[in-house]
Design a protein around this motif. Structure first.
Motif, mmCIF file in Angstrom:
data_model
loop_
_atom_site.group_PDB
_atom_site.id
_atom_site.type_symbol
_atom_site.label_atom_id
_atom_site.label_comp_id
_atom_site.label_asym_id
_atom_site.label_seq_id
_atom_site.Cartn_x
_atom_site.Cartn_y
_atom_site.Cartn_z
ATOM 1 N N LEU A 129 10.495 3.195 79.493
ATOM 2 C CA LEU A 129 10.641 3.512 80.700
ATOM 3 C C LEU A 129 9.457 3.080 81.814
ATOM 4 O O LEU A 129 9.393 2.215 82.607
ATOM 5 N N GLU A 130 8.373 4.022 81.392
ATOM 6 C CA GLU A 130 7.042 3.761 82.106
ATOM 7 C C GLU A 130 5.804 3.654 81.263
ATOM 8 O O GLU A 130 5.887 4.189 80.172
ATOM 9 N N MET A 131 4.649 2.876 81.852
ATOM 10 C CA MET A 131 3.556 2.966 80.977
ATOM 11 C C MET A 131 2.273 2.972 81.936
ATOM 12 O O MET A 131 2.231 2.472 82.944
ATOM 13 N N ASN A 132 1.471 3.724 81.523
ATOM 14 C CA ASN A 132 0.046 4.019 82.004
ATOM 15 C C ASN A 132 -0.944 4.222 81.080
ATOM 16 O O ASN A 132 -1.293 5.093 80.495
ATOM 17 N N ASP A 133 -1.630 2.936 80.903
ATOM 18 C CA ASP A 133 -2.784 2.885 80.010
ATOM 19 C C ASP A 133 -2.617 3.506 78.335
ATOM 20 O O ASP A 133 -1.699 2.799 78.119
ATOM 21 N N THR A 134 -2.892 4.611 78.116
ATOM 22 C CA THR A 134 -2.431 4.985 76.753
ATOM 23 C C THR A 134 -1.206 6.005 76.616
ATOM 24 O O THR A 134 -1.058 6.761 75.594
ATOM 25 N N ILE A 135 -0.565 5.783 77.767
ATOM 26 C CA ILE A 135 0.470 7.027 77.858
ATOM 27 C C ILE A 135 1.868 6.147 78.298
ATOM 28 O O ILE A 135 1.805 5.253 78.971
ATOM 29 N N PHE A 136 2.857 6.506 77.542
ATOM 30 C CA PHE A 136 4.261 5.703 77.773
ATOM 31 C C PHE A 136 5.306 6.600 77.619
ATOM 32 O O PHE A 136 5.206 7.719 77.079
ATOM 33 N N THR A 137 6.168 6.677 78.324
ATOM 34 C CA THR A 137 7.883 7.262 78.392
ATOM 35 C C THR A 137 8.693 6.570 77.962
ATOM 36 O O THR A 137 8.800 5.279 78.028
ATOM 37 N N PHE A 138 9.513 6.937 77.244
ATOM 38 C CA PHE A 138 10.966 6.411 76.771
ATOM 39 C C PHE A 138 12.221 7.249 76.705
ATOM 40 O O PHE A 138 12.095 8.527 77.048
ATOM 41 N N LYS A 139 13.395 6.752 76.779
ATOM 42 C CA LYS A 139 14.633 7.432 76.950
ATOM 43 C C LYS A 139 15.151 7.372 75.399
ATOM 44 O O LYS A 139 15.382 6.068 75.060
ATOM 45 N N ALA A 140 15.678 8.512 74.831
ATOM 46 C CA ALA A 140 16.323 8.294 73.671
ATOM 47 C C ALA A 140 17.781 9.176 73.793
ATOM 48 O O ALA A 140 17.882 10.236 74.056
ATOM 49 N N VAL A 141 18.587 8.314 73.184
ATOM 50 C CA VAL A 141 20.019 8.903 72.941
ATOM 51 C C VAL A 141 20.255 9.116 71.348
ATOM 52 O O VAL A 141 20.105 7.996 70.645
ATOM 53 N N CYS A 142 20.301 10.301 71.055
ATOM 54 C CA CYS A 142 20.175 10.268 69.372
ATOM 55 C C CYS A 142 21.401 11.417 68.924
ATOM 56 O O CYS A 142 21.862 12.392 69.572
ATOM 57 N N SER A 143 21.203 11.481 67.693
ATOM 58 C CA SER A 143 22.131 12.422 66.922
ATOM 59 C C SER A 143 21.443 13.616 66.648
ATOM 60 O O SER A 143 20.288 14.071 66.977
ATOM 61 N N LYS A 144 22.463 14.700 66.203
ATOM 62 C CA LYS A 144 22.113 16.005 66.025
ATOM 63 C C LYS A 144 20.879 16.006 64.811
ATOM 64 O O LYS A 144 20.986 15.074 64.132
ATOM 65 N N GLY A 145 19.641 16.829 64.977
ATOM 66 C CA GLY A 145 18.890 16.848 63.961
ATOM 67 C C GLY A 145 17.641 15.953 64.090
ATOM 68 O O GLY A 145 16.608 15.954 63.325
ATOM 69 N N THR A 146 17.451 15.124 65.233
ATOM 70 C CA THR A 146 16.624 14.246 65.650
ATOM 71 C C THR A 146 15.322 15.038 66.009
ATOM 72 O O THR A 146 15.292 15.955 67.015
ATOM 73 N N TYR A 147 14.029 14.710 65.566
ATOM 74 C CA TYR A 147 12.899 15.337 66.102
ATOM 75 C C TYR A 147 12.227 14.421 66.756
ATOM 76 O O TYR A 147 11.623 13.145 66.369
ATOM 77 N N ILE A 148 12.176 14.571 68.108
ATOM 78 C CA ILE A 148 11.641 13.622 68.990
ATOM 79 C C ILE A 148 10.212 13.535 68.774
ATOM 80 O O ILE A 148 9.338 12.524 68.948
ATOM 81 N N ARG A 149 9.473 14.730 68.529
ATOM 82 C CA ARG A 149 8.050 14.810 68.025
ATOM 83 C C ARG A 149 7.671 13.792 67.140
ATOM 84 O O ARG A 149 6.720 13.022 67.416
ATOM 85 N N THR A 150 8.732 13.812 66.002
ATOM 86 C CA THR A 150 8.213 13.182 64.817
ATOM 87 C C THR A 150 8.336 11.446 65.132
ATOM 88 O O THR A 150 7.854 10.419 64.743
ATOM 89 N N LEU A 151 9.534 11.362 66.030
ATOM 90 C CA LEU A 151 9.809 9.837 66.661
ATOM 91 C C LEU A 151 8.576 9.634 67.381
ATOM 92 O O LEU A 151 8.173 8.290 67.040
ATOM 93 N N CYS A 152 8.048 10.097 68.035
ATOM 94 C CA CYS A 152 6.832 9.649 69.020
ATOM 95 C C CYS A 152 5.510 9.607 68.027
ATOM 96 O O CYS A 152 4.982 8.581 68.225
#
Length: 291
Positions: A153-176
């Motif tokens: 989605l967006e990026m600013n220096d060392t920070i960026f955002t994304f959109k994720a559509v995922c199944s039950k049980g997904t850890y977004i923390r771990t994905l990051c």
């Protein structure tokens, strides 16, 4: 009162806190949420009330959509912004959107994850966060999850955002964290918002302020059928309706149903959730029946 409350969970409350508050506001003991959100995460948290509690596992099992923010250069023990920093590495060369897009491609589809130590996953009867707080190590089970969509989605220096559509049980923390590793840097999830659970979107939600200021709170509830609209539907006639309401087994329908289990409806009324009988393949049996 029966239905689904499309709550926008605020930051600072656990999912269980929300359930307790909804019980008081709706004067109902039969209340259950459909997928835990960490206390500092806000977003869509459908809460089932009354008869709707029967569909909790089916709604919990739907896809979720998140907007996540990743901070590169640091890692924390909790994999989010609220943990202790355990690793640092300067991001000397700014990453391009193409760098990140190339890595995101690696995480689309089925992937394996090891759940974070600060999570409620149970190992040998104890939750992982209990081991973490006791400073004990334990082998964590790897799990397979599905990332249906992953969009930068967006990026600013060392920070960026994304959109994720995922199944039950997904850890977004771990994905990051895993995305950060693939980029060559320690990373953590610095912010997270859930914008949908199944077909229930952010635009459908209500806040606790809205609930408290609404005298006729039943009007805020979505129908139970909304929570299972990802299931195929078997339409029945009025005579069969009574058999379904009584929890009877039925013969295999002529039409091949695309999901297992599936909803059984009469006109626009959700009667039950059925599945093929595990032992008698020539009939179907109820999993849930709604009074």
């Amino acid at each position: 009162m029966d239905g689904i409350l499309p709550l926008w969970k605020p930051k600072g409350m656990t999912s269980h806190d929300c359930v307790i508050k909804v019980r008081k506001l709706f004067h109902s003991k039969k209340v259950g949420h459909t997928g835990t959100l960490d206390p500092e995460v806000e977003g869509v948290l459908p809460i089932c009330i009354g008869q709707a509690t029967k569909i909790v596992p089916f709604l919990t099992d739907t896809t979720k959509t998140y907007i996540a923010e990743v901070t590169l250069g640091k890692a924390t023990d909790t994999e989010d912004a609220h943990g202790i920093i355990i690793e640092e590495k300067n991001v000397k060369t700014p990453l391009s959107k193409q760098n990140i897009e190339n890595v995101l491609q690696l995480f689309r589809g089925e992937i394996n994850q090891i759940p974070p130590m600060y999570s409620a996953v149970k190992v040998n009867g104890r939750k992982l966060y209990e081991y973490a707080r006791a400073n004990e190590s334990v082998e964590r089970p790897e799990r397979t999850v599905t990332i249906h969509e992953l969009e930068m989605l967006e990026m600013n220096d060392t920070i960026f955002t994304f959109k994720a559509v995922c199944s039950k049980g997904t850890y977004i923390r771990t994905l990051c964290v895993d995305i950060g590793k693939s980029l060559g840097y320690p990373a953590y999830m610095s912010d997270l918002i859930r914008i949908s659970t199944g077909s229930i979107m952010d635009k459908d939600t209500v806040t606790f302020t809205t609930i408290e200021n609404t005298p006729e709170r039943g009007n805020l509830l979505l129908p139970i059928s909304r929570g299972v609209d990802h299931l195929d539907v078997l339409e029945v006639d009025e005579q069969t309706k009574m058999k379904v309401k009584n929890g009877q087994k039925l013969g295999i329908p002529e039409r091949v149903l695309q999901t297992e289990p599936f909803s059984v409806m009469y006109k626009n009324e959700l009667l039950a959730i059925y599945r093929i009988h595990p032992e008698k393949k020539d009939c179907i049996k109820p999993v849930r029946v709604f009074n």
